[in-house]
Design a protein around this motif. Sequence first.
Motif, PDB file in Angstrom:
ATOM      1  N   ALA A  58      35.535 -90.805  60.112  1.00  0.00           N
ATOM      2  CA  ALA A  58      37.162 -90.802  59.109  1.00  0.00           C
ATOM      3  C   ALA A  58      37.731 -89.471  59.211  1.00  0.00           C
ATOM      4  N   GLN A  59      36.935 -88.495  58.920  1.00  0.00           N
ATOM      5  CA  GLN A  59      37.132 -86.731  58.653  1.00  0.00           C
ATOM      6  C   GLN A  59      37.669 -86.938  59.693  1.00  0.00           C
ATOM      7  N   VAL A  60      36.997 -86.835  60.917  1.00  0.00           N
ATOM      8  CA  VAL A  60      37.869 -86.723  62.461  1.00  0.00           C
ATOM      9  C   VAL A  60      38.757 -87.158  62.624  1.00  0.00           C
ATOM     10  N   ALA A  61      39.010 -88.234  62.204  1.00  0.00           N
ATOM     11  CA  ALA A  61      40.191 -88.704  62.329  1.00  0.00           C
ATOM     12  C   ALA A  61      41.430 -88.503  61.860  1.00  0.00           C
ATOM     13  N   LEU A  62      41.363 -88.505  60.767  1.00  0.00           N
ATOM     14  CA  LEU A  62      42.434 -87.853  59.245  1.00  0.00           C
ATOM     15  C   LEU A  62      42.945 -86.722  59.882  1.00  0.00           C
ATOM     16  N   ASP A  63      41.413 -85.785  60.824  1.00  0.00           N
ATOM     17  CA  ASP A  63      42.041 -83.975  61.046  1.00  0.00           C
ATOM     18  C   ASP A  63      43.255 -84.146  62.619  1.00  0.00           C
ATOM     19  N   GLU A  64      42.556 -84.906  63.711  1.00  0.00           N
ATOM     20  CA  GLU A  64      43.667 -85.464  64.638  1.00  0.00           C
ATOM     21  C   GLU A  64      44.370 -86.071  63.843  1.00  0.00           C
ATOM     22  N   SER A 107      53.555 -87.369  75.205  1.00  0.00           N
ATOM     23  CA  SER A 107      52.959 -87.730  74.853  1.00  0.00           C
ATOM     24  C   SER A 107      51.752 -88.268  74.397  1.00  0.00           C
ATOM     25  N   VAL A 108      52.194 -88.550  73.343  1.00  0.00           N
ATOM     26  CA  VAL A 108      51.722 -88.681  71.808  1.00  0.00           C
ATOM     27  C   VAL A 108      51.316 -90.479  71.631  1.00  0.00           C
ATOM     28  N   PRO A 109      50.418 -91.322  72.092  1.00  0.00           N
ATOM     29  CA  PRO A 109      50.198 -92.606  71.774  1.00  0.00           C
ATOM     30  C   PRO A 109      50.688 -92.928  70.564  1.00  0.00           C
ATOM     31  N   VAL A 110      51.808 -93.918  70.410  1.00  0.00           N
ATOM     32  CA  VAL A 110      52.726 -94.173  69.128  1.00  0.00           C
ATOM     33  C   VAL A 110      52.921 -95.670  69.325  1.00  0.00           C
ATOM     34  N   SER A 111      52.051 -96.137  68.126  1.00  0.00           N
ATOM     35  CA  SER A 111      52.429 -97.633  68.015  1.00  0.00           C
ATOM     36  C   SER A 111      53.416 -97.947  67.845  1.00  0.00           C
ATOM     37  N   LYS A 112      54.521 -99.253  68.182  1.00  0.00           N
ATOM     38  CA  LYS A 112      55.238-100.155  67.853  1.00  0.00           C
ATOM     39  C   LYS A 112      55.309-100.149  66.062  1.00  0.00           C
ATOM     40  N   LYS A 113      53.808-100.235  65.168  1.00  0.00           N
ATOM     41  CA  LYS A 113      54.106-100.945  63.741  1.00  0.00           C
ATOM     42  C   LYS A 113      54.080 -99.795  63.383  1.00  0.00           C
ATOM     43  N   LYS A 114      53.612 -97.984  63.740  1.00  0.00           N
ATOM     44  CA  LYS A 114      54.015 -97.237  63.053  1.00  0.00           C
ATOM     45  C   LYS A 114      55.012 -95.987  62.628  1.00  0.00           C
ATOM     46  N   VAL A 115      56.106 -96.888  63.460  1.00  0.00           N
ATOM     47  CA  VAL A 115      57.896 -95.816  63.581  1.00  0.00           C
ATOM     48  C   VAL A 115      58.148 -96.811  62.356  1.00  0.00           C
ATOM     49  N   GLU A 116      58.768 -95.795  61.626  1.00  0.00           N
ATOM     50  CA  GLU A 116      59.445 -97.018  60.217  1.00  0.00           C
ATOM     51  C   GLU A 116      60.963 -95.889  60.195  1.00  0.00           C
ATOM     52  N   LEU A 117      61.606 -97.091  60.041  1.00  0.00           N
ATOM     53  CA  LEU A 117      63.238 -96.975  60.320  1.00  0.00           C
ATOM     54  C   LEU A 117      64.025 -97.212  58.869  1.00  0.00           C
ATOM     55  N   SER A 118      64.024 -96.115  58.455  1.00  0.00           N
ATOM     56  CA  SER A 118      65.055 -96.551  57.431  1.00  0.00           C
ATOM     57  C   SER A 118      66.353 -98.004  57.613  1.00  0.00           C
ATOM     58  N   SER A 119      67.181 -97.928  58.322  1.00  0.00           N
ATOM     59  CA  SER A 119      67.869 -98.882  58.605  1.00  0.00           C
ATOM     60  C   SER A 119      68.241 -99.093  59.849  1.00  0.00           C
ATOM     61  N   ASP A 120      68.669-100.074  60.346  1.00  0.00           N
ATOM     62  CA  ASP A 120      68.658-100.761  61.149  1.00  0.00           C
ATOM     63  C   ASP A 120      69.890 -99.684  62.487  1.00  0.00           C
ATOM     64  N   ILE A 121      69.351 -99.469  63.423  1.00  0.00           N
ATOM     65  CA  ILE A 121      70.368 -98.930  64.326  1.00  0.00           C
ATOM     66  C   ILE A 121      70.899 -99.643  65.449  1.00  0.00           C
ATOM     67  N   LYS A 122      72.383 -99.514  64.821  1.00  0.00           N
ATOM     68  CA  LYS A 122      73.370 -99.984  65.873  1.00  0.00           C
ATOM     69  C   LYS A 122      74.383 -98.902  66.580  1.00  0.00           C
ATOM     70  N   ALA A 123      74.331 -98.320  67.017  1.00  0.00           N
ATOM     71  CA  ALA A 123      75.884 -97.246  66.528  1.00  0.00           C
ATOM     72  C   ALA A 123      75.000 -95.884  66.692  1.00  0.00           C
ATOM     73  N   GLU A 130      60.590 -91.789  60.192  1.00  0.00           N
ATOM     74  CA  GLU A 130      58.610 -92.066  60.338  1.00  0.00           C
ATOM     75  C   GLU A 130      57.677 -92.180  61.035  1.00  0.00           C
ATOM     76  N   VAL A 131      57.249 -91.138  61.664  1.00  0.00           N
ATOM     77  CA  VAL A 131      56.026 -92.024  61.723  1.00  0.00           C
ATOM     78  C   VAL A 131      54.439 -91.393  61.227  1.00  0.00           C
ATOM     79  N   LYS A 132      53.995 -93.534  60.635  1.00  0.00           N
ATOM     80  CA  LYS A 132      52.557 -92.892  60.051  1.00  0.00           C
ATOM     81  C   LYS A 132      51.245 -92.355  60.986  1.00  0.00           C
ATOM     82  N   LEU A 133      51.185 -91.431  61.238  1.00  0.00           N
ATOM     83  CA  LEU A 133      49.590 -91.815  61.887  1.00  0.00           C
ATOM     84  C   LEU A 133      48.317 -92.137  61.275  1.00  0.00           C
ATOM     85  N   HIS A 134      48.282 -91.951  59.908  1.00  0.00           N
ATOM     86  CA  HIS A 134      47.671 -91.790  59.135  1.00  0.00           C
ATOM     87  C   HIS A 134      47.222 -92.552  57.656  1.00  0.00           C
TER      88      HIS A 134
END
Length: 147
Positions: A58-64, A107-123, A130-134
């Motif tokens: 868990a500590q290694v994952a947090l540091d990464e 070159s950083v693997p990011v899941s779509k579930k970890k990307v948090e948009l404040s609002s829809d981007i329509k323009a 924000e990207v929630k990594l841990h």
Amino acid sequence: MQVILLADVKGSGKKGDLVKVSDGYANNFLLKKGLAVVADKAAINEKETKDAAAAHHAQVALDEAKKTAAFLQGKTVTVHAKAGENGKLFGKVTSKEIADAVSRQYSVPVSKKKVELSSDIKAQGEFTFEVKLHAGVTASMKVVVTA
């Protein structure tokens, strides 16, 4: 009698807990059904070793995650989308497209579930997300949407 639970037992504890229960309950229910093992020195030592290993992982994952967040903080990604006149997009830019762009450009693997948009981007334009990594580790980034 002290036992180490091998599964969650309602009223006694969760898997991996060291609990003190009555001898009859332990012998007639927990041990008989394979829900627990007797907490002798070997079992307690094995439990402590597993707990230490889990804490280390868990500590290694947090540091990464912190290292990745420091790398991504403030960076900008570009996403191309089809747009009509006056900059309005056909549809919207999704978190999957942004996650793919981050993965492709940095070159950083990011899941779509970890990307948090404040609002829809329509323009077209520049937006922050924000990207929630841990747990408790996030990185603020910008996305530039072009036609």
